[in-house]
Design an enzyme around this catalytic site. Structure first.
Site, PDB file in Angstrom:
ATOM      1  N   CYS A   7       0.865  -1.177   0.000  1.00 13.13           N
ATOM      2  CA  CYS A   7       0.000   0.000   0.000  1.00 13.13           C
ATOM      3  C   CYS A   7       0.900   1.225   0.000  1.00 13.13           C
ATOM      4  O   CYS A   7       2.074   1.122  -0.356  1.00 13.13           O
ATOM      5  CB  CYS A   7      -1.004  -0.024   1.143  1.00 13.13           C
ATOM      6  N   CYS A  79      -4.693  -0.690  -1.740  1.00 16.10           N
ATOM      7  CA  CYS A  79      -5.121   0.700  -1.860  1.00 16.10           C
ATOM      8  C   CYS A  79      -6.616   0.764  -2.158  1.00 16.10           C
ATOM      9  O   CYS A  79      -7.167  -0.120  -2.811  1.00 16.10           O
ATOM     10  CB  CYS A  79      -4.349   1.381  -2.971  1.00 16.10           C
ATOM     11  N   CYS A  84      -2.396   3.482  -5.875  1.00 12.16           N
ATOM     12  CA  CYS A  84      -1.522   2.359  -5.543  1.00 12.16           C
ATOM     13  C   CYS A  84      -0.154   2.571  -6.172  1.00 12.16           C
ATOM     14  O   CYS A  84      -0.040   3.197  -7.228  1.00 12.16           O
ATOM     15  CB  CYS A  84      -2.102   1.051  -6.084  1.00 12.16           C
TER      16      CYS A  84
END
Length: 140
Positions: A7, A79, A84
């Site tokens: 993430c 994400c 992302c």
């Protein structure tokens, strides 16, 4: 199978996913996490996992730039509303859009509640992933 949870900050979702996956998948599948803009592990992530017997208090946030992606079999991005990290082509990738619990809620109890929701969603996804992976494994 070597798995990387990814993430942005590597402070909440990916850290919780790493801890959960280590418990669910065991040691035969190496698991790590990283972020494109690492911060520090969120104390609420530590607390949410501690409630279910998983200790990530020794984890640190890591940059994806420090990971040898050639050694990773599967990248799972977490994400949701944020962008992302960009990955090189050819990596096997799954995308699990889990809302970021960090910054949600006004009181500590409300904040922890958002981390519990993310933890529980991740646990279901990882358990489902593990079951699917096991069902495709060759029988000996």
């Amino acid at each position: 199978m070597k798995i990387l949870f990814l993430c942005v900050a590597n402070s909440a979702r990916s850290q919780m996913a790493e801890g959960l996956a280590r418990k669910i998948l065991g040691t035969q599948h190496p698991v790590q996490s990283a972020g494109s803009q690492p911060g520090r592990v969120n104390p609420f992530a530590i607390q949410a996992l501690k409630e279910i017997g998983i200790d990530i208090s020794g984890h640190t946030s890591k940059s994806v730039a420090t990971i040898d992606l050639k050694q990773v079999d599967r990248v799972i991005t977490l994400c949701h509303d944020e962008v992302c990290p960009v990955l090189p082509p050819g990596l096997q990738r799954l995308h699990w859009p889990i809302p970021d619990p960090a910054g949600q809620g006004k009181t500590d109890e409300e904040r922890l509640g958002h981390f519990r929701i993310a933890r529980d969603a991740l646990q279901v996804k990882i358990e489902t992933f593990a079951a699917e992976f096991q069902s495709r494994a060759p029988k000996s």
